[in-house]
Design a protein around this motif. Structure first.
Motif, short mmCIF file in Angstrom:
data_model
loop_
_atom_site.label_atom_id
_atom_site.label_comp_id
_atom_site.label_asym_id
_atom_site.label_seq_id
_atom_site.Cartn_x
_atom_site.Cartn_y
_atom_site.Cartn_z
N VAL A 102 35.75 -38.98 32.18
CA VAL A 102 35.36 -40.09 33.04
C VAL A 102 34.56 -41.12 32.25
CG1 VAL A 102 34.01 -40.74 35.08
CG2 VAL A 102 35.42 -38.67 35.12
N LEU A 103 33.63 -40.63 31.45
CA LEU A 103 32.82 -41.54 30.63
C LEU A 103 33.67 -42.29 29.61
CD1 LEU A 103 29.66 -39.31 30.02
CD2 LEU A 103 29.88 -41.26 31.57
N ALA A 104 34.64 -41.59 29.04
CA ALA A 104 35.52 -42.23 28.06
C ALA A 104 36.37 -43.32 28.72
CB ALA A 104 36.42 -41.19 27.40
N GLU A 105 36.88 -43.02 29.90
CA GLU A 105 37.68 -44.02 30.61
C GLU A 105 36.82 -45.22 31.01
OE1 GLU A 105 40.12 -44.15 34.73
OE2 GLU A 105 40.70 -42.54 33.35
N VAL A 126 38.57 -49.70 37.49
CA VAL A 126 39.02 -48.35 37.87
C VAL A 126 40.54 -48.33 37.99
CG1 VAL A 126 38.89 -46.54 39.61
CG2 VAL A 126 36.85 -47.89 39.07
N ARG A 127 41.19 -47.55 37.15
CA ARG A 127 42.64 -47.44 37.16
C ARG A 127 43.07 -46.45 38.23
NH1 ARG A 127 45.72 -43.79 34.57
NH2 ARG A 127 43.97 -43.18 33.24
N PRO A 128 43.92 -46.84 39.17
CA PRO A 128 44.37 -45.90 40.21
C PRO A 128 44.98 -44.64 39.61
CG PRO A 128 45.05 -48.14 40.74
CD PRO A 128 44.51 -48.18 39.34
N GLY A 129 44.53 -43.50 40.10
CA GLY A 129 45.04 -42.22 39.62
C GLY A 129 44.41 -41.72 38.35
N GLY A 130 43.49 -42.48 37.77
CA GLY A 130 42.84 -42.07 36.54
C GLY A 130 41.63 -41.18 36.79
N ALA A 131 40.95 -40.83 35.71
CA ALA A 131 39.79 -39.93 35.82
C ALA A 131 38.65 -40.58 36.60
CB ALA A 131 39.32 -39.54 34.41
N LEU A 132 38.42 -41.88 36.37
CA LEU A 132 37.37 -42.59 37.11
C LEU A 132 37.66 -42.59 38.60
CD1 LEU A 132 36.47 -45.86 35.14
CD2 LEU A 132 34.84 -44.23 36.11
N ASP A 133 38.89 -42.86 38.95
CA ASP A 133 39.31 -42.91 40.35
C ASP A 133 39.12 -41.55 41.00
OD1 ASP A 133 40.41 -44.01 42.67
OD2 ASP A 133 42.45 -43.47 42.09
N ALA A 134 39.57 -40.50 40.34
CA ALA A 134 39.46 -39.15 40.89
C ALA A 134 38.00 -38.76 41.09
CB ALA A 134 40.16 -38.14 39.97
N HIS A 153 29.76 -44.36 40.46
CA HIS A 153 30.43 -44.66 39.20
C HIS A 153 29.45 -44.51 38.04
CE1 HIS A 153 32.49 -47.24 42.29
NE2 HIS A 153 33.53 -46.63 41.78
N PRO A 154 29.92 -44.29 36.83
CA PRO A 154 29.02 -44.21 35.67
C PRO A 154 28.17 -45.47 35.56
CG PRO A 154 31.22 -43.47 35.06
CD PRO A 154 31.33 -44.04 36.44
N GLU A 155 26.95 -45.31 35.06
CA GLU A 155 26.02 -46.43 34.97
C GLU A 155 26.54 -47.55 34.09
OE1 GLU A 155 25.24 -43.26 34.85
OE2 GLU A 155 23.39 -42.85 35.96
N SER A 156 27.41 -47.23 33.14
CA SER A 156 27.97 -48.29 32.30
C SER A 156 28.75 -49.31 33.13
CB SER A 156 28.89 -47.69 31.22
OG SER A 156 29.97 -46.99 31.82
N LEU A 157 29.23 -48.87 34.31
CA LEU A 157 29.90 -49.77 35.24
C LEU A 157 28.95 -50.23 36.34
CD1 LEU A 157 33.39 -48.06 35.74
CD2 LEU A 157 32.80 -49.94 34.23
N SER A 158 28.37 -49.26 37.07
CA SER A 158 27.61 -49.60 38.28
C SER A 158 26.33 -50.37 37.97
CB SER A 158 27.27 -48.33 39.06
OG SER A 158 26.47 -47.45 38.29
N GLU A 159 25.75 -50.16 36.79
CA GLU A 159 24.54 -50.88 36.42
C GLU A 159 24.78 -51.77 35.20
OE1 GLU A 159 21.26 -48.22 36.03
OE2 GLU A 159 21.56 -47.30 37.99
N GLY A 160 26.05 -51.87 34.80
CA GLY A 160 26.38 -52.65 33.62
C GLY A 160 27.52 -53.62 33.86
N ALA A 161 28.70 -53.28 33.36
CA ALA A 161 29.80 -54.23 33.29
C ALA A 161 30.33 -54.69 34.64
CB ALA A 161 30.95 -53.63 32.48
N ALA A 162 30.18 -53.88 35.70
CA ALA A 162 30.68 -54.27 37.02
C ALA A 162 29.59 -54.85 37.91
CB ALA A 162 31.32 -53.06 37.72
N SER A 163 28.34 -54.70 37.52
CA SER A 163 27.21 -55.18 38.33
C SER A 163 27.03 -56.69 38.13
CB SER A 163 25.93 -54.44 37.92
OG SER A 163 24.82 -54.89 38.66
#
Length: 480
Positions: A37-40, A98-106, A125-135
């Protein structure tokens, strides 16, 4: 249903933190994210799907959130039109990462919601997204689902547009700071309009019979090297900001209705018996509620800073139980379709960093606005989403309830045997000697039992603390 939020404003003692850690373990909550999940997520940060996003970075967006928040879902820009207003509301575009069907999605489907603890959170979601790139952090260009809602001079919705766009927030504000600027008259127009639009939307809410509960929040505060509990009454700015989110959720529900496919947030009308019980509580708490006055009008007249009003507001949350998510297709709306507290069609779509269903609602709305079919990955997930959200909501409610119990027990563990002034805010129908009491100082809502007389619903009562031990026994009172 409004949540009682617990926030630590200072460092709590080690025993409480240890008990909170044990609670996470007991509930089987995840500690971190799996490696795949972190890698994705890391790859998504480097290569977000933004080719379909228009450039809207010229709009000077701002965010309004609690001071410590980093997972910023929403940013707004408000402006006047010749005969009304325009609301630009940018919602974090989680689907760009988040890619549908991927590890992040699952993993998101396993977690369903972000879980909040007094000393931290278990994120969706991982903090790299929720507090980083997607925030939607200030000074950063971010992918968003951009709502553009035109209102008339009375705050009624005229037109709605939705598109994917790149946005850039210019300022990060908190509720107290917003309130100070608006009250002092120093807020520039985009922010000053929050009061104007928020007030008009509150008037629209009144006209359609909706209701927003300003339930005081419990807040952990530092005192002389230790901690305590206080109630925080919501500011007017909290309500104005919430109206922008409600406006968008209602606009999204209408788009879904017009397209024939969607997922709604629904709440049935409270049964007559529940309202009758609330009337008895109001009478005991000396809340003026004439028989010809609707419940919503009474609630709007309350001041959450007054103890008896705060107790009644907490009691009012019982009428909001039973909310859920309902899917519809082929243009056939469910029964019920309306959210009783909103008094209109409504959906959740403004918090995708923290709530799974919002990502799907956004996709449905983007497709509807473009007059095209929703993606297959959205349609295939819809049938199971209500059940997933119900499970996630139950888990979030358990976390909230257990955290409140832990903090209250930690606060009172050295005061067993002491007597407090309380209001009786709930009495069990089949066990009238058992119920719930609301204490103003410290800010406690807890169980009472052990008396021989029927508890006086809504009235003051002297109560004695009989147990409080974090990790072993919850707070319990008895009539003094």
């Amino acid at each position: 249903m409004p949540r009682r939020q617990l926030h630590m404003t200072g460092a709590a003692d080690t025993p409480l933190r240890a008990a909170l850690h044990a609670l996470r373990t007991e509930l089987g909550l995840p500690d971190g994210f799996p490696a795949d999940v972190l890698a994705e997520a890391a790859d998504a940060v480097r290569h977000p799907a933004v080719s379909a996003h228009e450039d809207a970075t010229d709009l000077p967006f701002l965010t309004i959130d609690p001071p410590a928040s980093m997972d910023l879902d929403q940013a707004m820009h408000l402006e006047r039109r010749r005969h009304g207003f325009r609301v630009h509301y940018a919602i974090a575009d989680v689907a760009a990462f988040v890619r549908p069907g991927g590890a992040l999605d699952a993993e998101a489907h396993r977690r369903v919601t972000t879980l909040y603890f007094p000393d931290g959170r278990v994120p969706l979601h991982p903090e790299s997204l929720s507090e980083g790139a997607a925030s939607l952090l200030p000074g950063e260009t971010r992918p968003a689902v951009l709502w553009e809602i035109d209102l008339d001079a009375e705050g009624r919705t005229e037109t709605t547009r939705v598109r994917r766009a790149l946005v850039r927030s210019r300022d990060r504000l908190d509720y107290a700071g917003v309130q100070r600027q608006i009250d002092a008259g120093t807020a520039e127009e985009p922010l000053a309009l929050l009061r104007d639009i928020g007030t008009l939307r509150e008037e629209q809410e009144i006209a359609r019979g909706g209701i927003s509960l300003d339930v005081p929040e419990q807040e952990i505060v530092e005192r002389d090297g230790t901690y305590g509990l206080d109630y925080r009454a919501p500011l007017p700015a909290d309500g104005w900001n919430a109206q922008i989110s409600l406006l968008t959720g209602m606009a999204a529900a209408r788009l879904m209705k017009e397209s024939g496919t969607g997922i709604l947030r629904t709440l049935p009308v409270a049964p007559d018996g529940a309202v009758a019980r609330l009337r008895r509580s109001a009478e005991a708490l000396r809340i003026d509620w004439p028989h010809h006055v609707p419940y919503a009008q009474v609630v709007r007249s309350l001041d959450p800073r007054r103890t008896n009003h705060a107790a009644f507001l907490q009691d009012c949350t019982t009428l909001l139980r039973g909310a859920g998510y309902t899917v519809f297709d082929n243009g056939e709306l469910p029964t019920p379709a309306v959210h009783a507290a909103v008094a209109d069609l409504y959906t959740h779509c403004t918090a995708p960093l923290r709530r799974l269903v919002d990502r799907y609602a956004s996709e449905l709305c983007v497709a509807a606005a473009a007059d095209r079919d929703p993606p297959e990955w959205v349609l295939s997930a819809l049938p199971v989403l209500p059940g997933e959200m119900a499970d996630g909501t139950r888990r979030a409610n358990t976390v909230e309830r257990e955290c409140v119990d832990l903090v209250e027990a930690a606060l009172l563990k050295d005061r067993v045997g002491m007597v407090f002034d309380a209001y009786v805010v709930d009495v069990k129908e089949q066990e009238p000697t058992t119920g719930t009491v609301h204490i103003d100082d410290p800010a406690i809502v807890a169980r009472i039992e052990g008396g021989t007389a029927e508890l006086p619903l809504g009235e003051r009562l002297r109560v004695r603390l009989t147990q409080a031990d974090p990790g072993s026994s919850k707070v319990l009172f008895a009539p003094a």
